[in-house]
Design a protein around this motif. Structure first.
Motif, PDB file in Angstrom:
ATOM      1  N   ASP A 102      17.228  -8.171 -54.257  1.00 51.97           N
ATOM      2  CA  ASP A 102      18.439  -7.573 -53.657  1.00 51.97           C
ATOM      3  C   ASP A 102      19.536  -8.635 -53.547  1.00 51.97           C
ATOM      4  OD1 ASP A 102      20.306  -6.161 -52.323  1.00 51.97           O
ATOM      5  OD2 ASP A 102      19.124  -5.826 -50.506  1.00 51.97           O
ATOM      6  N   PRO A 103      20.693  -8.441 -54.235  1.00 55.31           N
ATOM      7  CA  PRO A 103      21.729  -9.467 -54.285  1.00 55.31           C
ATOM      8  C   PRO A 103      22.805  -9.332 -53.205  1.00 55.31           C
ATOM      9  CG  PRO A 103      22.253  -7.750 -55.844  1.00 55.31           C
ATOM     10  CD  PRO A 103      20.978  -7.321 -55.159  1.00 55.31           C
ATOM     11  N   ASN A 104      22.763  -8.281 -52.350  1.00 52.88           N
ATOM     12  CA  ASN A 104      23.885  -8.005 -51.447  1.00 52.88           C
ATOM     13  C   ASN A 104      24.241  -9.193 -50.560  1.00 52.88           C
ATOM     14  OD1 ASN A 104      24.344  -5.383 -52.370  1.00 52.88           O
ATOM     15  ND2 ASN A 104      22.755  -4.531 -51.023  1.00 52.88           N
ATOM     16  N   ASP A 105      23.243  -9.773 -49.920  1.00 52.60           N
ATOM     17  CA  ASP A 105      23.530 -10.903 -49.023  1.00 52.60           C
ATOM     18  C   ASP A 105      24.123 -12.078 -49.792  1.00 52.60           C
ATOM     19  OD1 ASP A 105      22.591  -9.448 -46.929  1.00 52.60           O
ATOM     20  OD2 ASP A 105      20.597 -10.379 -46.891  1.00 52.60           O
ATOM     21  N   TYR A 106      23.693 -12.280 -51.005  1.00 51.46           N
ATOM     22  CA  TYR A 106      24.158 -13.429 -51.780  1.00 51.46           C
ATOM     23  C   TYR A 106      25.548 -13.179 -52.378  1.00 51.46           C
ATOM     24  CZ  TYR A 106      19.332 -14.577 -51.033  1.00 51.46           C
ATOM     25  OH  TYR A 106      18.134 -14.843 -50.426  1.00 51.46           O
ATOM     26  N   GLU A 107      25.851 -11.926 -52.650  1.00 50.53           N
ATOM     27  CA  GLU A 107      27.213 -11.591 -53.078  1.00 50.53           C
ATOM     28  C   GLU A 107      28.197 -11.805 -51.922  1.00 50.53           C
ATOM     29  OE1 GLU A 107      26.723  -7.609 -54.416  1.00 50.53           O
ATOM     30  OE2 GLU A 107      26.119  -8.191 -56.446  1.00 50.53           O
ATOM     31  N   ALA A 108      27.768 -11.408 -50.711  1.00 49.79           N
ATOM     32  CA  ALA A 108      28.617 -11.615 -49.533  1.00 49.79           C
ATOM     33  C   ALA A 108      28.818 -13.104 -49.257  1.00 49.79           C
ATOM     34  CB  ALA A 108      27.993 -10.929 -48.315  1.00 49.79           C
ATOM     35  N   ALA A 109      27.745 -13.869 -49.422  1.00 49.82           N
ATOM     36  CA  ALA A 109      27.854 -15.311 -49.205  1.00 49.82           C
ATOM     37  C   ALA A 109      28.802 -15.941 -50.218  1.00 49.82           C
ATOM     38  CB  ALA A 109      26.470 -15.954 -49.304  1.00 49.82           C
ATOM     39  N   LEU A 110      28.809 -15.419 -51.428  1.00 51.42           N
ATOM     40  CA  LEU A 110      29.711 -15.945 -52.450  1.00 51.42           C
ATOM     41  C   LEU A 110      31.168 -15.639 -52.093  1.00 51.42           C
ATOM     42  CD1 LEU A 110      30.299 -17.256 -55.165  1.00 51.42           C
ATOM     43  CD2 LEU A 110      29.869 -15.022 -56.257  1.00 51.42           C
ATOM     44  N   ILE A 111      31.415 -14.432 -51.588  1.00 52.43           N
ATOM     45  CA  ILE A 111      32.784 -14.067 -51.191  1.00 52.43           C
ATOM     46  C   ILE A 111      33.272 -14.967 -50.067  1.00 52.43           C
ATOM     47  CG2 ILE A 111      34.195 -12.237 -50.172  1.00 52.43           C
ATOM     48  CD1 ILE A 111      32.407 -10.216 -51.667  1.00 52.43           C
ATOM     49  N   GLU A 112      32.394 -15.204 -49.091  1.00 53.54           N
ATOM     50  CA  GLU A 112      32.762 -16.096 -47.989  1.00 53.54           C
ATOM     51  C   GLU A 112      33.054 -17.506 -48.503  1.00 53.54           C
ATOM     52  OE1 GLU A 112      29.650 -15.998 -45.140  1.00 53.54           O
ATOM     53  OE2 GLU A 112      30.163 -14.007 -44.369  1.00 53.54           O
ATOM     54  N   ALA A 113      32.247 -17.975 -49.413  1.00 53.24           N
ATOM     55  CA  ALA A 113      32.458 -19.315 -49.947  1.00 53.24           C
ATOM     56  C   ALA A 113      33.756 -19.394 -50.737  1.00 53.24           C
ATOM     57  CB  ALA A 113      31.274 -19.707 -50.827  1.00 53.24           C
ATOM     58  N   GLN A 114      34.058 -18.353 -51.469  1.00 52.64           N
ATOM     59  CA  GLN A 114      35.314 -18.341 -52.222  1.00 52.64           C
ATOM     60  C   GLN A 114      36.520 -18.319 -51.279  1.00 52.64           C
ATOM     61  OE1 GLN A 114      34.533 -14.885 -54.640  1.00 52.64           O
ATOM     62  NE2 GLN A 114      33.802 -16.111 -56.393  1.00 52.64           N
ATOM     63  N   ALA A 115      36.377 -17.570 -50.181  1.00 50.13           N
ATOM     64  CA  ALA A 115      37.463 -17.544 -49.194  1.00 50.13           C
ATOM     65  C   ALA A 115      37.642 -18.912 -48.556  1.00 50.13           C
ATOM     66  CB  ALA A 115      37.167 -16.489 -48.125  1.00 50.13           C
ATOM     67  N   GLY A 116      36.563 -19.550 -48.201  1.00 49.34           N
ATOM     68  CA  GLY A 116      36.643 -20.886 -47.629  1.00 49.34           C
ATOM     69  C   GLY A 116      37.269 -21.870 -48.601  1.00 49.34           C
ATOM     70  N   LEU A 117      36.959 -21.715 -49.900  1.00 48.51           N
ATOM     71  CA  LEU A 117      37.543 -22.592 -50.901  1.00 48.51           C
ATOM     72  C   LEU A 117      39.058 -22.373 -50.995  1.00 48.51           C
ATOM     73  CD1 LEU A 117      37.297 -24.627 -53.216  1.00 48.51           C
ATOM     74  CD2 LEU A 117      36.786 -22.699 -54.752  1.00 48.51           C
ATOM     75  N   ALA A 118      39.481 -21.105 -50.896  1.00 48.20           N
ATOM     76  CA  ALA A 118      40.917 -20.818 -50.967  1.00 48.20           C
ATOM     77  C   ALA A 118      41.651 -21.447 -49.776  1.00 48.20           C
ATOM     78  CB  ALA A 118      41.141 -19.313 -50.999  1.00 48.20           C
ATOM     79  N   GLN A 119      41.054 -21.354 -48.571  1.00 47.12           N
ATOM     80  CA  GLN A 119      41.663 -21.958 -47.393  1.00 47.12           C
ATOM     81  C   GLN A 119      41.742 -23.474 -47.530  1.00 47.12           C
ATOM     82  OE1 GLN A 119      39.271 -20.552 -44.154  1.00 47.12           O
ATOM     83  NE2 GLN A 119      40.360 -18.586 -43.982  1.00 47.12           N
TER      84      GLN A 119
END
Length: 390
Positions: A102-119
């Protein structure tokens, strides 16, 4: 008193008997000369045939995969899909997705990491602009003779270093999240045969849990034990030699061809054997697949010998063999035997093509003794005086 008749009658009988003995003795003939006959031993022979011989070294072994991989979960989660080919005995291709976590948690973690990278990137760009303003301001006022060297803080170098570090950390977070998301796909690293499956749909797995096992089908490997004294019959210790593997499949003997690719370099402590490793390319793509786990006999091609004779070992005694010459007499020849195998001896010196080897047993063989073959008369006459007169 006895009468004259009683006296002279026995005497007369003795006289007559004596006369008959003398007459018969006079009629006796001297013994005739007879021929004493000797019987030469009957032998069987076979001709010598010189030929070119390629040495073979026999061995055995079990067919194994060159590469074997245990599939292990690297992330936790529920198994949401399993390939229909991911079953014991199934064949899979390189890159095939065998199990999906199940990839849902890892997809969410990737989105959070991408947001942190943008900040972090935004903060870094602002700090770079502020550092540029500070440097420009300093360049404007540095012409003043009373100006002092500005501090690192004034030029905002510590603040810039901090923002740059946070930006790199955010990049690492994105990279880690991407990697964890990729690990939800359990893929085949090569074309393989599935040999074990230990997961089911809906199972929850954790890092380190074994999901199955696969064997690469590009190459089959066979470890072949060879005795130390047999290595002398192989070229370069067998490296690069052709090898024929035979095994019984469905009641029929099948043969596969491979090559010796290496020597394991050590002597086995228990068997005292040296192990050579043979490879067979594409074992499951042969007309008859060479299956992993099969037990095979192996024949390794060795040195090539010219003008050699192959004779039964039991005919050789003390490196000599009995021959029959042109006069049908026994002669011995000293041999150079380079190998004995399966009851046969390989001879390189001491025999010529066409010579007759004696194959039957002789009780007391001696050099030069007269012999006879099946197509000769049974007796050889020798004229002698047999008896003397009494």
């Amino acid at each position: 008193m006895a009468s004259k008749k009683q006296i002279f009658l026995p005497i007369g009988v003795l006289v007559i008997a004596g006369g008959l003995f003398v007459a018969l003795s006079a009629m006796k003939k001297p013994p005739q000369q007879k021929q004493q006959e000797t019987v030469a031993p009957l032998v069987e022979v076979t001709p010598v045939r010189l030929t070119d011989v390629t040495m073979k070294v026999n061995s055995y072994g079990e067919v194994m995969a060159q590469e074997q991989t245990e599939l292990v979960a690297q992330v936790s989660g529920q198994v949401v899909s399993i390939s229909e080919h991911f079953v014991k005995g199934g064949f899979v291709k390189e890159g095939d997705v065998l199990v999906r976590i199940d990839p849902n948690d890892y997809e969410a973690a990737l989105i959070e990491a991408q947001a942190g990278l943008a900040q972090a990137q935004s903060a870094l760009e602002i700090e770079q602009a502020q550092a540029h303003v500070a440097k420009t301001e300093w360049q404007r006022i540095k012409d003043n003779a009373n100006a002092v060297i500005p501090s690192e803080l004034y030029l905002r170098k510590p603040q810039l270093a901090e923002k740059l570090a946070k930006f790199k950390a955010a990049q690492a977070q994105v990279k880690r999240a991407n990697r964890n998301l990729e690990r939800t796909y359990i893929k085949a690293p090569y074309d393989a045969l599935v040999t074990a499956k230990k997961v089911s749909l809906g199972s929850v797995v954790n890092p380190g849990n074994m999901l199955g096992q696969i064997d690469a089908i590009s190459i089959a490997k066979v470890r072949l034990p060879v005795a130390n004294h047999d290595l002398q019959y192989l070229v370069d210790g067998g490296i690069g030699a052709d090898v024929a593997l035979t095994s019984e499949v469905a009641g029929k003997v099948r043969t596969w061809h491979g090559k010796i690719v290496r020597n394991e370099g050590v002597v086995d402590k228990r068997s005292r054997m040296t192990y050579l490793v043979a490879y067979v390319d594409s074992p499951y793509e042969q007309s008859e697949p060479l299956r992993f786990g099969a037990y095979t006999n192996a024949s390794i091609t060795g040195k090539h010998v010219t003008n050699a004779a192959i004779v039964p070992s039991y005919l050789i005694r003390d490196d000599r063999i009995a021959l029959i010459d042109d006069e049908i007499k026994l002669t011995f020849s000293s041999l150079e035997v380079i190998r004995e195998q399966d009851g046969m001896s390989y001879v390189t010196h001491g025999l010529d093509d066409g010579q007759q080897i004696i194959t039957s047993a002789l009780d007391y063989p001696t050099q030069g003794m007269q012999l006879r073959l099946d197509d000769e008369p049974a007796q050889t006459p020798m004229t002698q005086l047999a008896l003397k007169e009494d």
